[in-house]
Structures are given as structure tokens and as C-alpha cells.
Design an enzyme around this catalytic site. Sequence first.
Site, PDB file in Angstrom:
ATOM      1  N   PHE A 104       0.929  -1.241   0.002  1.00 50.23           N
ATOM      2  CA  PHE A 104       0.046   0.076  -0.025  1.00 50.23           C
ATOM      3  C   PHE A 104       0.714   1.232   0.064  1.00 50.23           C
ATOM      4  O   PHE A 104       1.940   1.336   0.573  1.00 50.23           O
ATOM      5  CB  PHE A 104      -0.710  -0.062   1.322  1.00 50.23           C
ATOM      6  CG  PHE A 104      -2.092  -0.632   1.154  1.00 50.23           C
ATOM      7  CD1 PHE A 104      -2.703  -0.751  -0.120  1.00 50.23           C
ATOM      8  CD2 PHE A 104      -2.777  -0.948   2.316  1.00 50.23           C
ATOM      9  CE1 PHE A 104      -4.217  -1.229  -0.218  1.00 50.23           C
ATOM     10  CE2 PHE A 104      -4.222  -1.658   2.336  1.00 50.23           C
ATOM     11  CZ  PHE A 104      -4.977  -1.610   1.129  1.00 50.23           C
ATOM     12  N   GLU A 105       0.288   2.505  -0.670  1.00 57.51           N
ATOM     13  CA  GLU A 105       0.809   3.567  -0.500  1.00 57.51           C
ATOM     14  C   GLU A 105       2.360   3.826  -0.906  1.00 57.51           C
ATOM     15  O   GLU A 105       3.231   4.616  -0.301  1.00 57.51           O
ATOM     16  CB  GLU A 105       0.873   4.205   0.974  1.00 57.51           C
ATOM     17  CG  GLU A 105      -0.417   4.012   1.872  1.00 57.51           C
ATOM     18  CD  GLU A 105      -1.836   4.712   1.126  1.00 57.51           C
ATOM     19  OE1 GLU A 105      -1.433   5.505   0.061  1.00 57.51           O
ATOM     20  OE2 GLU A 105      -3.065   4.496   1.551  1.00 57.51           O
ATOM     21  N   GLY A 106       2.524   2.937  -1.825  1.00 56.73           N
ATOM     22  CA  GLY A 106       4.010   2.969  -2.392  1.00 56.73           C
ATOM     23  C   GLY A 106       4.918   2.020  -1.762  1.00 56.73           C
ATOM     24  O   GLY A 106       4.758   1.693  -0.629  1.00 56.73           O
TER      25      GLY A 106
END
Length: 589
Positions: free
Chosen positions: A398-400
Amino acid sequence: MAAPLWGGGRFIVEDADPKHVVTPEDFTEEQRMLADAVRAFVERDIAPQDAAIEKLDYELTVKLLRKAGEIGLLGADIPEAYGGLGLDKTSTTLLSESLSPASSFALSAGAHSGIGTLPLVFFGTPEQKERWLPDIATGTRIAAYCLTEPGSGSDALGARTTAVLSEDGTHYVLNGSKQYITNAGFADIFIVYAKVDGTQFSAFVVERDTPGFSIGPEERKMGIKGSSTRPLFFEDAAVPATHLLGEVGKGHLIAFNTLNIGRFKLAAGCIGGMKEAIKLSAAYANTRKQFGKPISSFPLVAAKLADMNINAFVTESMVYRTAGLIDESLKSVNSDDGLEVAKAVAEYALECSINKVFASEAMDRVVDEGVQIHGGCGYIQEYKIERLYRDSRINRIFEGTNEINRLLIPATLIRRALKGELPLIARAQEVQRELLIPGPSAPLSNQPLARQAAIVTALKKVFLMIGGLAIQTHGLRMDREQEIVASLADAMIELYALESALLRTRKLTELRGAAADNAIDMTTLFAEEALEKAGQRARLMLASLASGEALRLQLSVLKRLLKFDPGDVIALRRRIAARVISAEQYVGC
């Protein structure tokens, strides 16, 4: 008193004062009441419906989201003028932590109120905010964030979804697809990224009933099964021109500034997950008997509980420290100017990435040990630790991904230095001169935590020494040396984690004295292990950066810097474990 230090990455070149660090012990009565309200909501409204939520009951999830909206839990980041609470980041961090035991529902709520909402909060026009934010705050309409595509994940700017302005200028025609979109099954508002004319990365607000917009089937996931994850398709989808978010070609500002907060909030959620795993595992270890004794009495099991607790303590220390830094940064900007607010948050993009990587990996370690403590039961779905284990794995993606964030951390530090925002190069040169002409070693102070502080100082010098050598060796080609960059990131992550724990513990000892014994023990043990890992990591990097006599010289300097007698980590771990076992839950101090 030292002046407070503001600005991302400054922890590398300067030391902070504990008085300027926000810790959980600083929560106000209002913040504690907020956390209690969230926990009560989870226990009263979410926990009894947990099994149904996990079966992906859209209607139930939306109903509960609207209930959360009614009591203000979805509007924490939305200004009061648009129906939200307009809370500070420390409060919203505590909210995210407190909601995390809600598992899949917490993800649905977080995706809605975080990355699904912040693009509008930061970059929406007054008309756009007035149109959508009040409904988002109440949960009347649910939001989703749509960045990932089949051919672009970490390479977000490689998106292929296109947007072409109609001849009359009234709407954009979108074509392309998105995948792995959280809340897609029931969202009403989608923040969608597309390239205008195939080149200018931009953001749009797309409503669910847009002609030409469709949603694919649910993905079958390893974990977070109670959250909706579906692909999106755009086939000549006509999106009103008034739904352009921000400026054409400036979508990267929206995407990356939103991800900064997304990364940070993910770390906050991990704190709550770790605390839940500790509570479940300690209670099980005290109940489960083997060879006539509870398994918590066996040192190898107890050691796991101690390490789980340390991971949670350190994560908690660094996350709330970062929340305080962001809040301080926000004090100097106009809260009605979304772009200025986003820039103030971006000041600590580096720390947001650090928090994300450390917290997600700490969470995985904690739930893994939780399953191990549960033994065969940990592999059975009847026990929640099994689900925590599965749900945790997505956090490193997630999120990079953590790999991308590791590359971003040193790159951001160097970029800030080159822009004159950080005296990194001057400090590295100063350390190099100091190490080449060493003076006599100063004896350690008898003050509490002096050894731990000395380890932090040594690790900063090691980073500056090796980081400086890496830049000298590779220069502008540094980004090609991903192994070196990732090792430098790991050094920064561990340093920020250790210093955050130390600052919190120093603050605690001044306030509570002997009542801070557990914090002292945890910080001490973490420092001892950070010291060992730093030495191993540094030797590997030096072997890649130098050879022959130059390498031997660097290794001798490293040995001098890290020359500390070993501490008794076995005794420390046993003391920490005893407190966790007795309390049957996370013990901070």
C-alpha cells in the site's frame, strides 16, 4: 533550552530537545475522549458485525460508514466550514490508531476519509468543496482514490488513462482503466488520475453514474477480505470540465501530497494492530499450558512478547513525533489554502516514508510472532491472530511499496540538501574532518540514558561518513546504486526510530522517574540491537565503496565509532516480557 528543529530530515544533522517532541503521554483530555469514542464505536457497532463485514456485505459496510459519519469520525481532516471536524494531525493519528481493530472496516473508512478525501480538501475549488465535502464528512457519499493501473503501480506517472477536452470545452473524455481500487464496490465519488492529451498528468472527480464509467468484479484477496477492491473502466466517459481537480498537468502534486498523508496514516493504523496482536498473544500465552506450565513462563515465548512490545513502542514514538512535527509545520500556513497545507505536510515527506516502512515491517514481525505464540491455533481462522497476519501483509505494498519508499528517503534528503534546506553536506564534511583527526574519546556521562544518546550520536556520524563517501563515489549516478541507497535508507529509518524512542523516554524520565522503567529498558534494548545492525550494514556498504588501504582506513574509523561494550540484552528482554505478561497487553512505560 535548544531551539525547536523544524524541517524534514533535520534529525540527521542536529539533535532535538525532548521538550519539543510530541508523545502519547502529551495527549489532551479531548484527544483521549476522542480515542475512547472511537474504541466504543468499534466495540459497540463494528465488532458484533465483524463476520458479516468479512463476507463483503456492501450494504452493511455503507450503513456503518454512515453511522461513523454521524458521530464525526469521517470528517476529521475536513474543515469545519464544510461539515468536518478540522482536527490537528496528532488527533487524526490517534483516531486512525484507535479505529484499526475494526480490521477491514477500518480500511474502508480510512480510504474514504484519508486518501479519498484529502485531494478535495487540499486542491478542490470552493465550489467543489461545497459540492462534495459535506456529504463525504457524513458518509452520505463514499470516496475512493484511483491511481494504480495494470501497467503502472509504483511508476504512477506512467499511467495510460487519457483525458481529452471536448471541442466545446464542457467536458473531458476519459479512456483507460484502474485496478485494485479500495471502496470501488460502493463508492460514489472517485479521485481519478489521467493524462490530458496523453501527456499531462491530471486529476478528476468522477461520479459513479458518469456515462461510460463502469466497475469490474471484486478481486479475491489474501486478506482485508471485508473491504471492496475492484477495477475501473473508462470508455469515452464524459466527465464535466468543472470536475478537473487542481490544474491540468499538476496531478502529481495531488497524488504525491495525498500519498504522504496516506503513508503516515498507514503507520498509525499499524500501531493499533500491533497492540491488538500483543493483547491477544499475551492472553493466549498465559492461558495455554504445556509441560504443566503456561507457555508465557518459557523464556523463548516471553522474548517474543518483549520484542513485539518494543516494536509497538518504537513505532508509537516515531509516529506521534512525526504528527507533532507536521502540526508545527501547519501552524505557519493559512488553513484555508489547501496547497499551502499540502506543502506544509510535504515538508515531512521523508519522515512519512520512514514511518510507513518501519511500521509496516514492525507490524509484520509482531503478527508473525503472534501466530507463532498461538502455535497451531494461530493457523486457524477461529483465532483473530490468523486474520491479523493475513491483513498485515498488504501494508508493505500500500501507499508505495517499501522498496520505492526506501529509494525516496535518501533521495529526498539529498534533494533538500542541494536546495539549501538542510546543512547535510557541511555536516558530513565536518564529521569527516573530525574522524580523520580524532581527539581523545570523552567518557560516558553518568546521566540516565547517556549510553543510548551516545549510540544515537555514533550512528549519525556513521551515516554521514558513509553517505558522504557514497555521494563522492557515485555522484549523480547514485540512483542507479539501489542497494547502497536502500542501505542508507535503512540507516536513516533505524536512526529516526531510535532517536524517537530515546526522546520520548528522556521526556518520560523527567516526568515520571522510576515509573518509566519499561520505556528505559525498551529504548536500551533497541539501541543495543540498532548498534549491532548498524555495524554490519556499514561494513557491507564500505566494502562496496572502497578497497585496499582506503577500505582498511574506513573500517578502522567505523570500529572506533561503534566501540561500545555489549549490554545485557537477555536481562532487558526478560524484564520487558515480565511486564507484558503481567499486564496481558501492550505496556508503554
